[in-house]
Design an enzyme around this catalytic site. Structure first.
Site, PDB file in Angstrom:
ATOM      1  N   GLU A 183     -55.416  27.085  10.412  1.00 28.08           N
ATOM      2  CA  GLU A 183     -54.469  25.995  10.604  1.00 28.08           C
ATOM      3  C   GLU A 183     -54.932  24.962  11.631  1.00 28.08           C
ATOM      4  O   GLU A 183     -54.604  23.774  11.528  1.00 28.08           O
ATOM      5  CB  GLU A 183     -53.100  26.555  11.000  1.00 28.08           C
ATOM      6  CG  GLU A 183     -52.271  27.082   9.824  1.00 28.08           C
ATOM      7  CD  GLU A 183     -52.659  28.493   9.404  1.00 28.08           C
ATOM      8  OE1 GLU A 183     -51.938  29.081   8.594  1.00 28.08           O
ATOM      9  OE2 GLU A 183     -53.698  29.014   9.879  1.00 28.08           O
ATOM     10  N   GLU A 227     -50.796  35.664   6.984  1.00 28.43           N
ATOM     11  CA  GLU A 227     -49.463  35.897   7.539  1.00 28.43           C
ATOM     12  C   GLU A 227     -48.654  36.843   6.652  1.00 28.43           C
ATOM     13  O   GLU A 227     -47.905  37.688   7.143  1.00 28.43           O
ATOM     14  CB  GLU A 227     -48.734  34.569   7.719  1.00 28.43           C
ATOM     15  CG  GLU A 227     -49.344  33.700   8.815  1.00 28.43           C
ATOM     16  CD  GLU A 227     -48.648  32.359   8.961  1.00 28.43           C
ATOM     17  OE1 GLU A 227     -48.268  32.008  10.090  1.00 28.43           O
ATOM     18  OE2 GLU A 227     -48.491  31.658   7.930  1.00 28.43           O
TER      19      GLU A 227
END
Length: 259
Positions: A136, A116
């Site tokens: 995730e 990210e």
């Protein structure tokens, strides 16, 4: 103890190096806070024209959030704060909004929050051993920033496959999709990056900042509206425009002043 973030400014480039190699540069609270502060400092310093993020140690750019720190908080009974509702600003949004060109240099793993962080940069270059992913879904997290940005940067179906299946991809694969600008041999990475930065900083800094404002702030606006945004520094009325014209006519390299 070594600083969790090394900051070095040279030749108008701020080099921000994540410096937790023993933890594969996992993003703990201290490192996140240091990155936010460094991003703000670089944003307002007129002598900084480009910002580069990298990771120390050669094994990882960053493997994302510090799961040990999260586990300690969980064990103590403290509730985890949802993204965008923390007391401090969101790291990825802060990096995304740096008003100057930003580059992620990835050697090794860029996973979860590390990926990210790379997505928050304008450009991404990596070594041939780089691996990117959002794991995730395997640990019950949310990839809040990645789930918004990644489908805007690569084909949606591939982005969703990466998210749904926690699929890892190489730099070569992501370069073919247009997410990674260059993939270089690991042993040549530093040299190639240095040459790339030298070329980039030879360009007019006000013009580069203008490009970023126009491209990002008008991302989803209609073309007619975007053309009239007129955001960021104005290169047309700058001293650098006059210098660039004069240097071209005099057949010499321009001497930019970022004003």
């Amino acid at each position: 103890m070594a600083e969790v973030l090394q900051v070095e400014v040279r030749d108008h480039v701020a080099h921000l190096t994540l410096n937790r190699p023993e933890a594969m540069n996992a993003l703990n609270r201290e490192l996140k806070r240091a990155l936010i502060e460094a991003a703000h400092a670089a944003s307002v310093d007129p002598e900084i024209w480009v910002v580069v993020l990298s990771g120390a140690g050669g094994r990882a750019f960053s493997v994302g959030g510090d799961l040990k720190e999260m586990g300690s908080r969980d064990d103590s009974g403290r509730a985890m704060t949802s993204p965008m509702s923390e007391a401090e600003r969101n790291l990825y949004e802060v990096v995304l909004e740096i008003p100057k060109p930003t580059i992620a240099v990835v050697d090794g793993y860029a996973l979860g929050g590390g990926f990210e962080l790379a997505l928050a940069c304008d450009l991404r270059v990596c070594s041939d051993r780089a691996r990117f992913g959002l794991p995730e879904a395997t640990i019950g997290m949310g990839a809040n920033f990645g789930s918004v940005l990644l489908p805007r940067l690569i084909p949606r179906a591939i982005a969703l496959e990466m998210l749904y299946f926690a699929r890892r991809m190489s730099g070569e694969e992501l370069a073919r999709l247009g997410l990674v600008n260059h993939v270089w041999p690991a042993e040549e990475l530093d040299t190639r990056v240095a040459a790339w930065l030298a070329e980039l900083t030879s360009k007019a800094p006000i013009t580069l900042q203008r490009y970023k404002h126009m491209a990002l702030k008008g991302w989803e606006l209609p073309v007619a509206v975007n053309l009239r945004l007129d955001v960021g520094p104005n290169p047309y009325t700058s001293q650098d425009r006059i210098e660039g014209n004069r240097a071209f006519r005099e057949k010499r390299a321009p001497r930019w002043r970022n004003r």
